[in-house]
Design a protein around this motif. Structure first.
Motif, PDB file in Angstrom:
ATOM      1  N   PRO A   1       0.832  -1.216   0.000  1.00  7.01           N
ATOM      2  CA  PRO A   1       0.000   0.000   0.000  1.00  7.01           C
ATOM      3  C   PRO A   1       0.861   1.259   0.000  1.00  7.01           C
ATOM      4  O   PRO A   1       1.809   1.356   0.776  1.00  7.01           O
ATOM      5  CB  PRO A   1      -0.824  -0.104   1.292  1.00  7.01           C
ATOM      6  N   LYS A   2       0.504   2.202  -0.870  1.00  7.37           N
ATOM      7  CA  LYS A   2       1.327   3.423  -1.034  1.00  7.37           C
ATOM      8  C   LYS A   2       0.515   4.684  -0.772  1.00  7.37           C
ATOM      9  O   LYS A   2       0.885   5.765  -1.223  1.00  7.37           O
ATOM     10  CB  LYS A   2       1.910   3.469  -2.452  1.00  7.37           C
ATOM     11  N   ARG A   3      -0.570   4.557  -0.049  1.00 14.27           N
ATOM     12  CA  ARG A   3      -1.446   5.704   0.181  1.00 14.27           C
ATOM     13  C   ARG A   3      -0.730   6.807   0.957  1.00 14.27           C
ATOM     14  O   ARG A   3      -0.153   6.551   2.010  1.00 14.27           O
ATOM     15  CB  ARG A   3      -2.681   5.239   0.963  1.00 14.27           C
ATOM     16  N   GLY A   4      -0.769   8.022   0.434  1.00 13.51           N
ATOM     17  CA  GLY A   4      -0.173   9.173   1.108  1.00 13.51           C
ATOM     18  C   GLY A   4       1.327   9.301   0.950  1.00 13.51           C
ATOM     19  O   GLY A   4       1.925  10.244   1.468  1.00 13.51           O
ATOM     20  N   ALA A   5       1.962   8.369   0.217  1.00 13.54           N
ATOM     21  CA  ALA A   5       3.425   8.383   0.100  1.00 13.54           C
ATOM     22  C   ALA A   5       3.915   9.586  -0.711  1.00 13.54           C
ATOM     23  O   ALA A   5       4.905  10.219  -0.346  1.00 13.54           O
ATOM     24  CB  ALA A   5       3.913   7.082  -0.530  1.00 13.54           C
ATOM     25  N   VAL A   6       3.228   9.914  -1.810  1.00 14.45           N
ATOM     26  CA  VAL A   6       3.651  11.037  -2.666  1.00 14.45           C
ATOM     27  C   VAL A   6       3.484  12.357  -1.917  1.00 14.45           C
ATOM     28  O   VAL A   6       4.375  13.218  -1.947  1.00 14.45           O
ATOM     29  CB  VAL A   6       2.865  11.041  -3.997  1.00 14.45           C
ATOM     30  N   ALA A   7       2.344  12.509  -1.230  1.00 15.05           N
ATOM     31  CA  ALA A   7       2.112  13.726  -0.432  1.00 15.05           C
ATOM     32  C   ALA A   7       3.167  13.855   0.665  1.00 15.05           C
ATOM     33  O   ALA A   7       3.646  14.962   0.956  1.00 15.05           O
ATOM     34  CB  ALA A   7       0.719  13.684   0.178  1.00 15.05           C
ATOM     35  N   TYR A   8       3.542  12.727   1.265  1.00 13.02           N
ATOM     36  CA  TYR A   8       4.595  12.702   2.285  1.00 13.02           C
ATOM     37  C   TYR A   8       5.913  13.229   1.704  1.00 13.02           C
ATOM     38  O   TYR A   8       6.617  14.027   2.331  1.00 13.02           O
ATOM     39  CB  TYR A   8       4.743  11.261   2.784  1.00 13.02           C
TER      40      TYR A   8
END
Length: 199
Positions: free
Chosen positions: A168-175
Motif C-alpha cells: 500500500p502506497k497511500r499518502g506516500a507522494v504527499a509525504y
C-alpha cells in the motif's frame, strides 16, 4: 415452663461464644470470610508480583514516564533513522524510499523559506521598481515550485509502482512533497543519503 428452660439453655451458649471470641484464632480454624475466586486471587498475585500500581495517581505517573521514554526514543530515532522507534507516519520501506528519493536530489521547494524572506524584505522597500521585481520574483518562485513538484510526484509515483507493486502506497507522494518544503538540514528523520546518490 418451656420458656424458662429455653432461657437457661441460651445463657450458657452465649457465655461460650463470648469466651471463644476473646481467645486468639487458631491458624487451622476457619478464617471467617469467603474464599476469593481463583481469578481474583491470581490477579491479586500478579499485581503484587509485577509491582502494578494500586491507585490511580501511581498509574498515571507510570503512564507519563512511559510516554516520556517513548518520546525520547522517537527523537533519537528521528535523528539516527532507527526504523524501530520512528513515529507511525515515518515507518515502513515505502516511506523510507520516499525520504531517500527526495533527499537524493535538489528541489526548488526546499529553498522556499529563504527566498520568501528575501522577497518579503524587497517588498517592504518603498521603491516602485523593487516592489515590482519582488512581485515578479514571487510569481516566478511559485511557478517553479509547482512545476518541480508535479515532475517529482510523477517520477516518484512511477518509482513506487516499480519497486513496491503489492505494498500500500497511500499518502506516500504527499509525504514526499511535504518533505521537499523543508530545508535539508531541518528534515526529520535526518537524511540518510547524499545528494546525487541513488536511493
Amino acid at each position: 415452663m418451656f420458656r424458662s428452660r429455653s432461657k437457661e439453655e441460651k445463657a450458657p451458649t452465649d457465655k461460650v461464644t463470648a469466651d471463644l471470641s476473646k481467645q486468639p484464632r487458631d491458624p487451622q480454624a476457619p478464617k471467617g470470610r469467603p474464599t476469593p475466586k481463583r481469578s481474583e486471587a491470581q490477579s491479586q498475585r500478579r499485581r503484587a508480583s509485577s509491582g502494578a500500581p494500586l491507585d490511580r495517581k501511581e498509574a498515571a505517573k507510570r503512564q507519563r514516564e512511559a510516554r516520556r521514554a517513548d518520546l525520547a526514543r522517537q527523537r533519537e530515532a528521528l535523528a539516527s533513522g532507527d526504523e524501530r522507534y520512528l513515529p507511525v507516519r515515518d515507518k515502513g520501506p515505502v516511506r523510507r524510499f520516499v525520504r531517500d528519493y527526495v533527499d537524493s536530489r535538489f528541489c526548488v521547494a526546499e529553498f522556499f523559506l529563504p527566498l520568501a524572506v528575501i522577497i518579503l524584505i524587497l517588498s517592504v522597500i518603498q521603491i516602485r521598481n523593487i516592489q515590482n521585481i519582488s512581485l515578479l520574483l514571487w510569481l516566478f518562485v511559485i511557478v517553479l515550485i509547482v512545476i518541480d513538484s508535479i515532475g517529482l510526484s510523477i517520477r516518484l509515483r512511477k518509482q513506487l509502482k516499480e519497486r513496491f507493486p503489492d505494498t500500500p502506497k497511500r499518502g506516500a507522494v504527499a509525504y514526499g512533497l511535504m518533505r521537499t518544503l523543508q530545508m535539508r538540514r531541518l528534515r526529520l528523520p535526518k537524511p540518510q543519503v547524499k545528494r546525487g546518490e541513488r536511493p
